[in-house]
Write a protein that holds these residues in place. Structure first.
Motif, mmCIF file in Angstrom:
data_model
loop_
_atom_site.group_PDB
_atom_site.id
_atom_site.type_symbol
_atom_site.label_atom_id
_atom_site.label_comp_id
_atom_site.label_asym_id
_atom_site.label_seq_id
_atom_site.Cartn_x
_atom_site.Cartn_y
_atom_site.Cartn_z
ATOM 1 N N VAL A 1 -16.215 17.782 -6.574
ATOM 2 C CA VAL A 1 -16.946 18.450 -7.638
ATOM 3 C C VAL A 1 -16.008 18.661 -8.821
ATOM 4 N N GLN A 2 -16.476 18.294 -9.982
ATOM 5 C CA GLN A 2 -15.701 18.518 -11.202
ATOM 6 C C GLN A 2 -16.377 19.605 -12.036
ATOM 7 N N LEU A 3 -15.559 20.482 -12.587
ATOM 8 C CA LEU A 3 -16.059 21.574 -13.412
ATOM 9 C C LEU A 3 -15.389 21.498 -14.779
ATOM 10 N N GLN A 4 -16.154 21.727 -15.811
ATOM 11 C CA GLN A 4 -15.633 21.707 -17.171
ATOM 12 C C GLN A 4 -16.125 22.930 -17.913
ATOM 13 N N ALA A 5 -15.199 23.833 -18.206
ATOM 14 C CA ALA A 5 -15.536 25.037 -18.964
ATOM 15 C C ALA A 5 -15.407 24.779 -20.454
ATOM 16 N N ALA B 1 -19.992 23.218 -16.973
ATOM 17 C CA ALA B 1 -20.780 22.062 -16.552
ATOM 18 C C ALA B 1 -20.147 21.447 -15.313
ATOM 19 N N THR B 2 -20.971 21.088 -14.359
ATOM 20 C CA THR B 2 -20.457 20.519 -13.122
ATOM 21 C C THR B 2 -20.994 19.103 -12.912
ATOM 22 N N SER B 3 -20.269 18.351 -12.127
ATOM 23 C CA SER B 3 -20.692 16.998 -11.777
ATOM 24 C C SER B 3 -20.072 16.623 -10.443
ATOM 25 N N TYR C 1 -23.349 25.811 -4.171
ATOM 26 C CA TYR C 1 -22.209 26.622 -4.553
ATOM 27 C C TYR C 1 -22.621 27.907 -5.264
ATOM 28 N N ALA C 2 -21.972 28.991 -4.873
ATOM 29 C CA ALA C 2 -21.950 30.156 -5.735
ATOM 30 C C ALA C 2 -20.970 29.851 -6.860
ATOM 31 N N MET C 3 -21.162 30.478 -8.002
ATOM 32 C CA MET C 3 -20.307 30.203 -9.147
ATOM 33 C C MET C 3 -19.632 31.492 -9.614
ATOM 34 N N ASP C 4 -18.369 31.352 -9.931
ATOM 35 C CA ASP C 4 -17.560 32.491 -10.362
ATOM 36 C C ASP C 4 -16.904 32.182 -11.702
ATOM 37 N N MET D 1 -12.198 30.204 -3.501
ATOM 38 C CA MET D 1 -12.904 29.222 -4.321
ATOM 39 C C MET D 1 -12.542 27.818 -3.870
ATOM 40 N N ASP D 2 -13.508 26.922 -3.936
ATOM 41 C CA ASP D 2 -13.291 25.557 -3.494
ATOM 42 C C ASP D 2 -12.908 24.611 -4.628
ATOM 43 N N TYR D 3 -13.421 24.852 -5.795
ATOM 44 C CA TYR D 3 -13.146 23.983 -6.935
ATOM 45 C C TYR D 3 -12.946 24.837 -8.180
#
Length: 124
Positions: free
Chosen positions: A1-5, A22-24, A31-34, A111-113
């Motif tokens: 999983v990639q995350l871009q803030a 944004a995730t991909s 997923y819960a998001m933090d 957190m995983d990612y």
């Protein structure tokens, strides 16, 4: 999983910003998001979290009543609306994904990612 803030910037005290994450590459609903933040010279700290179903948000006391976390599962994006910003909110803000079906966590080691951070600067 990639995350871009994204969405950080310079704002005057009392102003507002909206951060996006944004995730991909994964199933966002899993997923819960933090959101966490790290101010200069300080340790990273928890800011807010929301379950996969966009309920039961959890906030650090320092931001409660001013920040709102949300998510759009169709867009695979999480948000952090920040109002009434204070100079002490200045930090790099990070979004994180936590693979859990129930509840949320405040602990960064769970957190995983992680996404790369976005800088928020609040001037007085």
């Amino acid at each position: 999983v990639q995350l871009q803030a994204s969405g950080g910037g310079l704002v005057q005290a009392g102003g507002s910003l909206r951060l996006s994450c944004a995730t991909s590459g994964g199933t966002f609903n899993n997923y819960a998001m933090d959101w966490f933040r790290q101010a200069p010279g300080k340790e990273r700290e928890f800011v807010a979290a929301v379950t996969w179903s966009n309920d039961r948000p959890d906030y650090a006391d320092s931001v409660k009543g001013r920040f709102t976390i949300s998510r759009d599962n169709a867009k695979k994006t999480a948000y952090l609306q920040m109002n009434s910003l204070k100079p002490e909110d200045t930090a790099i803000y990070y979004c994180a994904a936590d693979r859990r079906q129930w509840g949320t966590s405040r602990y960064d080691y769970e957190m995983d990612y992680w996404g790369k951070g976005t800088l928020v600067t609040v001037s007085s």
